[in-house]
Design a protein around this motif. Sequence first.
Motif, PDB file in Angstrom:
ATOM      1  N   ARG A  18     -42.257  21.662 -41.207  1.00  0.00           N
ATOM      2  CA  ARG A  18     -42.175  21.548 -39.761  1.00  0.00           C
ATOM      3  C   ARG A  18     -41.336  22.687 -39.195  1.00  0.00           C
ATOM      4  O   ARG A  18     -41.645  23.242 -38.161  1.00  0.00           O
ATOM      5  CB  ARG A  18     -41.569  20.193 -39.383  1.00  0.00           C
ATOM      6  N   ALA A  19     -40.239  23.014 -39.915  1.00  0.00           N
ATOM      7  CA  ALA A  19     -39.342  24.082 -39.425  1.00  0.00           C
ATOM      8  C   ALA A  19     -40.091  25.397 -39.311  1.00  0.00           C
ATOM      9  O   ALA A  19     -39.897  26.160 -38.372  1.00  0.00           O
ATOM     10  CB  ALA A  19     -38.152  24.221 -40.358  1.00  0.00           C
ATOM     11  N   LYS A  20     -40.962  25.668 -40.291  1.00  0.00           N
ATOM     12  CA  LYS A  20     -41.658  26.949 -40.274  1.00  0.00           C
ATOM     13  C   LYS A  20     -43.047  26.833 -39.660  1.00  0.00           C
ATOM     14  O   LYS A  20     -43.774  27.803 -39.571  1.00  0.00           O
ATOM     15  CB  LYS A  20     -41.760  27.493 -41.701  1.00  0.00           C
ATOM     16  N   ARG A  21     -43.422  25.637 -39.283  1.00  0.00           N
ATOM     17  CA  ARG A  21     -44.734  25.369 -38.694  1.00  0.00           C
ATOM     18  C   ARG A  21     -45.847  26.008 -39.506  1.00  0.00           C
ATOM     19  O   ARG A  21     -46.700  26.723 -38.982  1.00  0.00           O
ATOM     20  CB  ARG A  21     -44.791  25.879 -37.249  1.00  0.00           C
ATOM     21  N   ALA A  22     -45.789  25.765 -40.814  1.00  0.00           N
ATOM     22  CA  ALA A  22     -46.790  26.389 -41.670  1.00  0.00           C
ATOM     23  C   ALA A  22     -46.929  25.589 -42.962  1.00  0.00           C
ATOM     24  O   ALA A  22     -46.052  24.780 -43.289  1.00  0.00           O
ATOM     25  CB  ALA A  22     -46.385  27.818 -41.991  1.00  0.00           C
ATOM     26  N   PHE A  23     -48.014  25.827 -43.646  1.00  0.00           N
ATOM     27  CA  PHE A  23     -48.214  25.190 -44.941  1.00  0.00           C
ATOM     28  C   PHE A  23     -47.601  26.045 -46.032  1.00  0.00           C
ATOM     29  O   PHE A  23     -47.773  27.268 -46.045  1.00  0.00           O
ATOM     30  CB  PHE A  23     -49.707  24.994 -45.216  1.00  0.00           C
TER      31      PHE A  23
ATOM     32  N   GLU B 158     -33.755  29.588 -40.284  1.00  0.00           N
ATOM     33  CA  GLU B 158     -34.878  30.496 -40.534  1.00  0.00           C
ATOM     34  C   GLU B 158     -34.552  31.535 -41.599  1.00  0.00           C
ATOM     35  O   GLU B 158     -35.354  32.419 -41.864  1.00  0.00           O
ATOM     36  CB  GLU B 158     -35.263  31.210 -39.229  1.00  0.00           C
ATOM     37  N   LEU B 159     -33.363  31.426 -42.183  1.00  0.00           N
ATOM     38  CA  LEU B 159     -32.946  32.407 -43.176  1.00  0.00           C
ATOM     39  C   LEU B 159     -33.113  31.844 -44.585  1.00  0.00           C
ATOM     40  O   LEU B 159     -33.047  30.643 -44.793  1.00  0.00           O
ATOM     41  CB  LEU B 159     -31.470  32.765 -42.969  1.00  0.00           C
ATOM     42  N   SER B 160     -33.297  32.750 -45.531  1.00  0.00           N
ATOM     43  CA  SER B 160     -33.325  32.331 -46.934  1.00  0.00           C
ATOM     44  C   SER B 160     -31.890  32.155 -47.413  1.00  0.00           C
ATOM     45  O   SER B 160     -30.938  32.526 -46.718  1.00  0.00           O
ATOM     46  CB  SER B 160     -34.022  33.401 -47.760  1.00  0.00           C
TER      47      SER B 160
END
Lengths: 369, 339
Positions: A18-23, B158-160
Motif C-alpha cells: 500500500r505504501a508503494k502503491r505497487a505489486f 520511502e527510503l530503503s
Amino acid sequence: MDAPLLAIENLRTYFYSRAKRAFIRSVDGVSLGVTRGETLGIVGESGSGKSVTALSAAGLVTAGPGVISGRIHLNSNGASRNLLDGLEKYARVTEQDGRVVAVEKDERGWRRRSETLMAGVRGKEIAMIFQNPRSALNPYSTIGKQLVETIRLHTNLKRESEARERAIHWLDRVRIDSPRLRFDNFPFGMSGGMCQRAMIAMALSAEPSLLIADEPTTGLDATIQSRIVDLLAELKAETGITTLLISHDISVIQRLSDRIAVMYGGTVVETGRAAEVLAPEAKVRHPYTAALLASIPSAETIRRKSYLQAIEGEVLDTIEVPRGCRFYGRCNRVTEAIRENCAGLEPPLGEVAPGHKVRCWLYPSPGKA
Amino acid sequence: MSRTILEVTDLRKDYRQRRGLVSMLTGQGRVIPAVDGVSFYLRENETVGLVGESGCGKTTIGRTVLRLTDASSGRIVFDGRDITTLSRAELRPLRREMQMIFQDLDAGLNPEMRVRDILREALTVHERPSDAEIAGRVRELLEQVSLKDSKLANFPSELSGGEKRRVGIARVLAVRPRLIVADEPTSALDISIQAQVVNLLRDLQKNLGLTYLFISHDLPVVELVSQKVAVMYLGRIVEMGLAERIAHQPRHPYTGILWSSLADKQTTEVTRRVTNVAVERERRTWGVFDFEQPTSGCRFAPRCPLYKEKGRPAICTDPASEPQLRDVGHGHVVACHFA
C-alpha cells in the motif's frame, strides 16, 4: 534417483504494497528441489524472497494477493501431491513493462481449495521453526502442554501420559537441562535460546517429513546462535530430517547445508553443493554470491585494515523488474562482450558443472544461451 | 599522542526492577547493576569497540556516557570537563558535541517529515543559520553520506534501510559532533549494505576527525574498525586491549569463547585461531546462561571452562575476591585470576 521430497517449480508469490502503491514480485519464478535427507540452505538478503518461498511451501502466506502460480510437489509417505494443484485458475496477473499492474484473485475460492490441499500437511508433514521463537510459542501455556498437544494431534500417541513422556523425551533431545522441570515452564520464563530449543522440539515432535527453519538463529546472541546451530547439526545427524534452511547468515548456511541456493530479487541466481558454491577458491561463481562473500570482513581485510568490498547500490525492490539481469545495476563484473545481454535479457539458470547452476551471462551454458 | 576526549571512571548504573510477577513472588524489587564499575577512556580520532552479549550493559554504557540516562555513580569526563552531574541546561551546549547513532533505523526520523526537513531541523537545533547556509550544509551532508539529492523530497517510509541509515548519520553530522556513540549501527541492515555503512563510518572518521564508541556484537566488524576493544560480561569489562590482541591473543576465557563461537560459523581462516580444545568442548555443553543468577566472586565462573579445568579453585567463587582488571602488558588489561 529418488524423487525429491519437495520440488518447487516456477513459484510466483506477489504482494501488494500500500505504501508503494505497487505489486512486489517477492518470489518470481523460483524452482528448487529438496532431496530426502539433505539440508538445502537458501541464502539472500531481505527482500530476496527466501522466506516467502518457504512460507509459500508451507501454505502460510496470508497477505494478498500471495501465491499466484507454480507447483509445489510433496512426495512423502508414498504419496505425491501438488500443494498448489488446480489453484492456477483462481488468479490472473496483468503485466506491463516489467511491472505487475493488476492481479485478479478469487481469494475465497483459492483459500478453500488450498486449505483442502494443506490439511494434514502443515504441522504434520511440513513443520516450521521461525526467527522469533518467543512469539511463535503460546505465552499462556506451558511448553510441556504445547508439546503434548502437538504430539497428540500429529502422532499416534493419543494418550496423555504417553504424549507427556514423548514430550519430555523431545525436550531432552534438544538438550534442555532438567526436561521434567522445564516441562512446566511458560515461555516468558525462558531465555531466547531455550525458547528456540522448545520450538525445535515442538516442530520435530510431529515427526514431519520436512523441517523448514526460517532464520532459526537470527536475533539470538552470538554464543547462543552457535549453540543452536550445533544443535541443528546434531539433530540432523541423529534424525536425518530433511531440512529447508533459510538464513541471511552465510556462515550458518555454510555449516548446516548440503546444497545451497542463493536468491536475489525473487529469483535463484546460483545453486549447487554448498562446498562447491562457497569454496574460497571457486572460480565459477555468480557475481552476487562473490560480492556477498567479500562483504564479510576476512582475516586479511582486518589485518590490513582495508576497505570492505561493498556491493554498490541498493537491494532490488522487485516492483519494477529490469528486462535484463536483476543484478545488472550493481554488478561489477559486466564485460563489454556481454553487456548487451546483461542489460536486455534475463540470463537462464545455466548448468556450469554437474549440479552447479549459475544465472549469469558470464557462464553461458552450452545449447541454452 | 592525541588527547583524551572521554574518560569514564568507575561508572555504575543500577536499574530497579519494576513491579511485576517476579518481584511480586519474591516480595521485593531488585536492583540490577546493568553497569557495575566500568572505567575506560577514548582518545580523539580513535575507535573503541564494545562487545558482549545482549544484556551485558553495552548500550547502557553508551547511553550513560552521553547523559541520555543518569549514572548511579562514577565519573564521566568529556573533553576535560566533568559532565556526570551537569544539569540539562548546562548540558545543552555539549549535546551537539556528543551524538548517538541508534540501532533502530527509524530512530530520529520523523515519519511525517521529508528528508529535507529532517536535516533542516537538525541544522537549526543549536544555531540559527540563514536559508542559504542551510541549503549549503544540506548539500554538504548529502555528499558526506553519499545520498542522492532526489532523496530530499522523500519521506522515511520511502527510503530503503541503507538510505535511512545514511539520513540518520547525516542528521547526527549536522551538529558537527566530535564523539559519536554508534550503537549497533549495522545490525539492522543487509549484509551488502552493512559493508557500505562500515566503509562510510570509517571515511567520516578520517575526514572529520571523529571519535567513535562502537558498540556491536559483530566481532569481525568491531575488530576491523576499532583500535581498542573492550569485552563486557554482566555489567563489567573483563578484558580490554588493542583490537588485534583481543581477537588473536585473548587472555580471558570469555573473550576466547566469544571469538570461537564466531569462528566455527566463519571462514576457515578464522577457525584456525581456535586452538583451545577445552573452550570448544565447553561451548557445546554449558547450560543456558541466566544473568539474574546470583554469583559471588568471579561472575563468569559458572560458565567458565578454565574454572572447571582447574578443579574449581576457591578463589574464583570467593565473594571477597572478584577479579579486578590488571595489566598484562602492551596496554592489555584482563580480569581473571588465571590470565
